[in-house]
Design an enzyme around this catalytic site. Structure first.
Site, PDB file in Angstrom:
ATOM      1  N   CYS A 170       0.888  -1.176   0.000  1.00  0.00           N
ATOM      2  CA  CYS A 170       0.000   0.000   0.000  1.00  0.00           C
ATOM      3  C   CYS A 170       0.917   1.213   0.000  1.00  0.00           C
ATOM      4  O   CYS A 170       1.112   1.867   1.030  1.00  0.00           O
ATOM      5  CB  CYS A 170      -0.918  -0.011   1.215  1.00  0.00           C
ATOM      6  SG  CYS A 170      -1.968  -1.484   1.348  1.00  0.00           S
TER       7      CYS A 170
ATOM      8  N   ALA B 238       1.377   4.328  -1.701  1.00  0.00           N
ATOM      9  CA  ALA B 238       1.195   5.784  -1.799  1.00  0.00           C
ATOM     10  C   ALA B 238       1.191   6.433  -0.415  1.00  0.00           C
ATOM     11  O   ALA B 238       0.657   5.854   0.531  1.00  0.00           O
ATOM     12  CB  ALA B 238      -0.116   6.092  -2.531  1.00  0.00           C
ATOM     13  N   PRO B 239       1.819   7.607  -0.300  1.00  0.00           N
ATOM     14  CA  PRO B 239       2.416   8.453  -1.349  1.00  0.00           C
ATOM     15  C   PRO B 239       3.875   8.141  -1.671  1.00  0.00           C
ATOM     16  O   PRO B 239       4.486   8.856  -2.453  1.00  0.00           O
ATOM     17  CB  PRO B 239       2.297   9.851  -0.746  1.00  0.00           C
ATOM     18  CG  PRO B 239       2.439   9.637   0.722  1.00  0.00           C
ATOM     19  CD  PRO B 239       1.752   8.320   1.000  1.00  0.00           C
ATOM     20  N   GLY B 240       4.466   7.122  -1.058  1.00  0.00           N
ATOM     21  CA  GLY B 240       5.776   6.658  -1.501  1.00  0.00           C
ATOM     22  C   GLY B 240       6.952   6.982  -0.623  1.00  0.00           C
ATOM     23  O   GLY B 240       8.087   6.673  -0.991  1.00  0.00           O
ATOM     24  N   GLY B 241       6.729   7.579   0.541  1.00  0.00           N
ATOM     25  CA  GLY B 241       7.855   7.897   1.417  1.00  0.00           C
ATOM     26  C   GLY B 241       8.604   6.659   1.879  1.00  0.00           C
ATOM     27  O   GLY B 241       9.845   6.612   1.840  1.00  0.00           O
ATOM     28  N   LYS B 242       7.876   5.642   2.307  1.00  0.00           N
ATOM     29  CA  LYS B 242       8.520   4.409   2.774  1.00  0.00           C
ATOM     30  C   LYS B 242       9.101   3.626   1.605  1.00  0.00           C
ATOM     31  O   LYS B 242      10.139   2.968   1.734  1.00  0.00           O
ATOM     32  CB  LYS B 242       7.516   3.570   3.572  1.00  0.00           C
ATOM     33  CG  LYS B 242       6.982   4.266   4.819  1.00  0.00           C
ATOM     34  CD  LYS B 242       6.003   3.367   5.568  1.00  0.00           C
ATOM     35  CE  LYS B 242       5.407   4.074   6.772  1.00  0.00           C
ATOM     36  NZ  LYS B 242       4.471   5.165   6.393  1.00  0.00           N
TER      37      LYS B 242
ATOM     38  N   ASP C 112      -0.603   0.155  -5.125  1.00  0.00           N
ATOM     39  CA  ASP C 112      -1.612   0.903  -4.395  1.00  0.00           C
ATOM     40  C   ASP C 112      -2.916   0.820  -5.172  1.00  0.00           C
ATOM     41  O   ASP C 112      -2.912   0.803  -6.411  1.00  0.00           O
ATOM     42  CB  ASP C 112      -1.211   2.366  -4.195  1.00  0.00           C
ATOM     43  CG  ASP C 112      -1.941   2.988  -3.017  1.00  0.00           C
ATOM     44  OD1 ASP C 112      -1.397   2.927  -1.894  1.00  0.00           O
ATOM     45  OD2 ASP C 112      -3.063   3.506  -3.194  1.00  0.00           O
TER      46      ASP C 112
ATOM     47  N   ASP D 105      -5.412  -3.616  -6.131  1.00  0.00           N
ATOM     48  CA  ASP D 105      -5.812  -3.925  -4.769  1.00  0.00           C
ATOM     49  C   ASP D 105      -4.952  -5.107  -4.311  1.00  0.00           C
ATOM     50  O   ASP D 105      -5.027  -6.195  -4.896  1.00  0.00           O
ATOM     51  CB  ASP D 105      -7.300  -4.286  -4.722  1.00  0.00           C
ATOM     52  CG  ASP D 105      -7.817  -4.545  -3.315  1.00  0.00           C
ATOM     53  OD1 ASP D 105      -7.011  -4.880  -2.417  1.00  0.00           O
ATOM     54  OD2 ASP D 105      -9.034  -4.435  -3.101  1.00  0.00           O
TER      55      ASP D 105
ATOM     56  N   CYS E 131      -0.622   4.019  10.985  1.00  0.00           N
ATOM     57  CA  CYS E 131      -0.444   5.286  11.689  1.00  0.00           C
ATOM     58  C   CYS E 131      -1.646   5.479  12.617  1.00  0.00           C
ATOM     59  O   CYS E 131      -2.390   6.460  12.504  1.00  0.00           O
ATOM     60  CB  CYS E 131      -0.273   6.451  10.716  1.00  0.00           C
ATOM     61  SG  CYS E 131      -1.558   6.582   9.463  1.00  0.00           S
TER      62      CYS E 131
END
Length: 461
Positions: free
Chosen positions: A276, A278-282, A300, A326, A398
């Site tokens: 999953c 987005a937004p792609g930081g990890k 995503d 998905d 989170c």
């Protein structure tokens, strides 16, 4: 839902226009719309001011609505009501951005432009609040929703999950979050980037030893002001979110390993799924730490949000396959080759990042939590068979709600006998945005450095 209105050309927008747009943003949230989505359509030249005002109002929404009801028991038209609530929140004790008389004058001006017949009513309500402010505030705060500015069900869930910390968690959500960066080790280390920030006149400090790439700015800055941001030297990412990549890659050794048990770091060519993304930081952090050598697939379900993943990877000159799918529907996207490691940053309530998204508390409903927990369980069950024996899966949310964290993983372990949750002395489990969270090794005075997260590292036997 109203559309953001543009300011007149030339000069700073007048306060009454900012108030009107902030009130529209608040009303959109009260009607169930995301503040982020609404702000994305707000004209760029007024967006920062409107965002700042709407954030303040949403942090005071419970209190402002209670006082408005006391001052005017009969509901005014929605757009007038939203302007009144906005002005009342900004007139609350401790909110000193504008002088009282200026705020009242400009709020009444905004009402007059939208509902001329309501201007006198709005003026009377706001001036009465100023005359009786102390008594009205005290009366309102007898109501828990007004006192804590969170729905009652949210307070009840926190009290059940964290009986010793629930009030502190609610208060932490009222604070303005810091801006935290992740320094890219492909370009420089943390001390050198800190020195460059100092040279640029930007105050900053390390987040703490648990977050070796995290720098916390003394004050938020536009990314364009950061040294070599456009060249990929740093990214904006909360410190807690920076734990996922090192956990998955094996940079942290579990404390429950036997002395002769290996825990290798993932090497070049390791097949990794960010389920999953987005937004792609990890996603980007994984490749940064691995030297851009992972065979990385980023999924995503939201094709529009996946564009952010592509942009992040491109700015940082990182590789990865990006696909809209998905993750639960594995037959639609999986090629049959098992993964060495899987990151599941699952959809959740976002209850751990309310200070960054103050609309979340007002958008969520009690029934959302079990519904999200079902999706999280479906993702875990669908992805677990795709992992190699001996592989690892990091589950992250989170959230500070146990239904999306420890309770979710306890139930998963009951369903899957080949899964084991590895233990850590820090960096896994529920991370609360509180200084007394003993699992965090924070820099001095960094009580509000981190958002609320949950991490579990699952090992496939």
């Amino acid at each position: 839902m109203s559309t953001p209105s543009s300011p007149k050309a030339g000069g700073a927008p007048p306060l009454h226009r900012l108030l009107a747009n902030a009130a529209d943003a608040v009303q959109a949230v009260r009607e169930g719309h995301s503040l982020t989505d609404w702000l994305s359509r707000c004209p760029a030249d007024i967006r920062p001011g409107v965002q700042a005002l709407s954030f303040t109002v949403l942090r005071r929404l419970g209190a402002a609505q209670a006082v408005r009801a006391a001052l005017a028991p009969k509901n005014p038209p929605p757009r007038v009501d939203a302007l009144l609530v906005t002005a009342l929140a900004l007139l609350w004790p401790g909110e000193t951005a504008y002088a009282d008389h200026t705020l009242v004058d400009q709020a009444v001006h905004a009402v007059r432009q939208r509902a001329p017949n309501s201007a006198g009513f709005a003026n009377a309500v706001l001036r009465r609040f100023l005359r009786e402010r102390d008594a009205l505030v005290a009366a309102a705060e007898a109501d828990p929703v007004a006192r804590f500015n969170h729905p009652r069900w949210w307070q009840d869930r926190l009290r059940a999950d964290w009986p010793d910390h629930w009030q502190a968690l609610l208060q932490a959500n009222q604070q303005k979050p810091p801006m935290t960066l992740r320094v890219n080790p492909a370009h420089e280390d943390l001390p050198s980037y800190l020195a460059r920030l100092t040279e640029a006149g930007i105050g900053a400090h390390p987040a703490g030893s648990l977050f070796p790439q995290a720098v916390v700015l003394d004050e938020p800055r536009p990314v364009q002001a950061l040294p070599d941001f456009d060249r990929g030297h740093a990214s904006v990412q909360d410190a807690s979110a920076q734990l996922a990549a090192p956990l998955l890659l094996g940079r942290v050794r579990p404390q429950d390993l036997s002395p002769d048990e290996a825990w290798p770091e993932l090497g070049a060519g390791a097949r990794v799924l960010d389920a999953c993304a987005a937004p792609g930081g990890k996603t980007a952090h994984l490749q940064e730490l691995a030297g851009n050598r992972l065979d990385l697939l980023a999924l995503d379900a939201d094709a529009k949000r996946l564009e952010r993943v592509r942009q992040n990877l491109q700015r940082l000159a990182l590789e990865g396959t990006v696909k809209a799918a998905d993750a639960r529907a594995t037959a639609d996207w999986w090629d049959g080759r098992p993964f060495d490691a899987i990151l599941l940053d699952a959809p959740c309530s976002a209850s751990g990042i309310v200070r960054r998204h103050p609309d979340v508390r007002w958008l969520r409903r009690p029934e959302d939590i079990p519904a999200l927990a079902r999706i999280q369980a479906e993702l875990l069950d669908a992805l677990w068979p795709l992992l190699k024996p001996g592989g690892r899966l990091v589950y992250a949310t989170c959230s500070v709600f146990k239904a999306e964290g420890q309770d979710q993983i306890d139930a998963f372990l009951q369903r899957h006998g080949d899964a084991r949750a590895r233990q850590f002395d820090r960096g896994a489990g529920h991370l609360l945005p509180l200084a007394e969270n003993a699992g965090q090794d924070l820099a001095p005075g960094a009580a509000a450095v981190t958002d609320g997260f949950y991490y579990a590292l699952l090992h496939k036997s």
